[in-house]
Design an enzyme around this catalytic site. Sequence first.
Site, PDB file in Angstrom:
ATOM      1  NE  ARG A 172      -3.897  -2.331   1.687  1.00  0.00           N
ATOM      2  CZ  ARG A 172      -4.556  -3.031   2.587  1.00  0.00           C
ATOM      3  NH1 ARG A 172      -4.628  -2.607   3.826  1.00  0.00           N
ATOM      4  NH2 ARG A 172      -5.177  -4.141   2.245  1.00  0.00           N
ATOM      5  CD  GLU A 216     -10.328 -10.978   9.057  1.00  0.00           C
ATOM      6  OE1 GLU A 216      -9.236 -11.012   9.640  1.00  0.00           O
ATOM      7  OE2 GLU A 216     -10.669 -10.058   8.298  1.00  0.00           O
ATOM      8  CE  LYS A 249     -11.833  -7.865  10.343  1.00  0.00           C
ATOM      9  NZ  LYS A 249     -10.911  -6.853  10.865  1.00  0.00           N
ATOM     10  CB  SER A 307     -14.026  -2.558   4.549  1.00  0.00           C
ATOM     11  OG  SER A 307     -12.630  -2.409   4.597  1.00  0.00           O
ATOM     12  N   GLY A 308     -12.980  -5.412   3.205  1.00  0.00           N
ATOM     13  CA  GLY A 308     -12.692  -6.353   2.127  1.00  0.00           C
ATOM     14  C   GLY A 308     -12.524  -5.797   0.723  1.00  0.00           C
ATOM     15  N   GLY A 309     -12.199  -4.517   0.611  1.00  0.00           N
ATOM     16  CA  GLY A 309     -11.996  -3.960  -0.722  1.00  0.00           C
ATOM     17  C   GLY A 309     -13.244  -3.336  -1.326  1.00  0.00           C
ATOM     18  NE  ARG A 360      -8.556  -3.528   2.170  1.00  0.00           N
ATOM     19  CZ  ARG A 360      -8.799  -4.599   1.415  1.00  0.00           C
ATOM     20  NH1 ARG A 360      -8.528  -4.562   0.121  1.00  0.00           N
ATOM     21  NH2 ARG A 360      -9.311  -5.684   1.940  1.00  0.00           N
TER      22      ARG A 360
HETATM   23  P1  13P Z   1     -10.236  -4.513   5.474  1.00  0.00           P
HETATM   24  O1  13P Z   1     -11.365  -3.782   6.163  1.00  0.00           O
HETATM   25  O2  13P Z   1      -9.292  -3.588   4.762  1.00  0.00           O
HETATM   26  O3  13P Z   1     -10.710  -5.652   4.647  1.00  0.00           O
HETATM   27  O4  13P Z   1      -9.327  -5.098   6.624  1.00  0.00           O
HETATM   28  C1  13P Z   1      -9.891  -5.746   7.689  1.00  0.00           C
HETATM   29  C2  13P Z   1      -9.048  -6.865   8.094  1.00  0.00           C
HETATM   30  O5  13P Z   1      -8.763  -7.018   9.253  1.00  0.00           O
HETATM   31  C3  13P Z   1      -8.589  -7.827   7.061  1.00  0.00           C
HETATM   32  O6  13P Z   1      -7.965  -8.899   7.643  1.00  0.00           O
END
Ligand code: 13P
Length: 334
Positions: free
Chosen positions: A33, A177, A219, A261-263, A292
């Site tokens: 990033r 997660e 998560k 949030s996952g992109g 993110r």
């Molecule tokens: P994002 O919200 O950017 O997907 O990150 C959360 C996270 O902990 C990913 O492992």
Amino acid sequence: MNEEILIETIKRLMVSPKGLLAIDESLRTCNSRFEKLGVQTTEEKRREYRELLITAPDIEKYISGYILFDETIRQSTADGKSFISVLQSKGIEVGIKVDGGLSDFPEHTGEKITEGLEGLEDRLKEHKKLGATFAKWRAVYTIGEKTPSLDCMKENAKLFAKYAELCQKNNLVPIVEPEVLIEGDHTMEECYQAIARNLEVVFNELKLADIFFPGMILKTSMVLPGNDAKVAVYNQEIAQSTIKCLKEKVPNEIGGIVFLSGGQKDEEATKNLNEMKNLGPLPWPLTFSYGRAIQNEAMEAWAKNPEDIAEAQRLLLLSAENNSLASVGKYKSS
Ligand code: 13P
């Protein structure tokens, strides 16, 4: 395991109207990033950036817990205060990513398995001593013609169970997660099926390992079409599908559910959570644990102008506030 300690930690984490902030990007992810934004990929730059995230004034109004990376949990501010002490002084819970990242799943092209069980208990004890009260372990699944395979789901679920067991034994709240990735051209229905099947496998293994459900947090990804599917879906539809899937597959007793949030586009993640909170009462506390979607704007501003910490922190706070509003269904798009 002391059940009361786990439950009390979860109460503080899931307190309304707050959520979690994930700043636990691995060296590789953080560096990639930074590279995209023209920032040097050094330990000092990562420290500098994370200092601004951790010291942001008033962030504790919206964020109950920070998830840190191993490097970060040992770092300090430029004027010598440990990051942990800064978070603790604001009443923010300290969390730690303890998985060791992903490796290829043998004989299953494109699938990944999470590493990190070796030496895990020692690391948990050490992190606990440093001040952590919760931990995170992530597995990923791709949606494709033959994926996620049952083998991959089972293998990762077994690892989740071992990890969660060790966390609870050491009185750390485990965040489990399982991330179903957004990459691909799959439909929303395919995503629904992948998440639903996987949650079934995950909770089956957690149950077999006797994990104390009120002392853990899930998560999860939201039910979304793939990012190459080029379809527009209403936030309400995403919210309804996601909640339907979670209600069907997640035991009512678990301590809480948080979203990655996952992109997704930043504001979409906010709007989707907001819609979910307007669907009526839910069996579990539900909030965000974004990386993110909360950091993006702050990181970009800092990359452009690293001197102006106040502006990056203002953007971070705004994003945290919007998601806090969404976590109680009160976010209004500008
Ligand atoms: P994002 O919200 O950017 O997907 O990150 C959360 C996270 O902990 C990913 O492992």
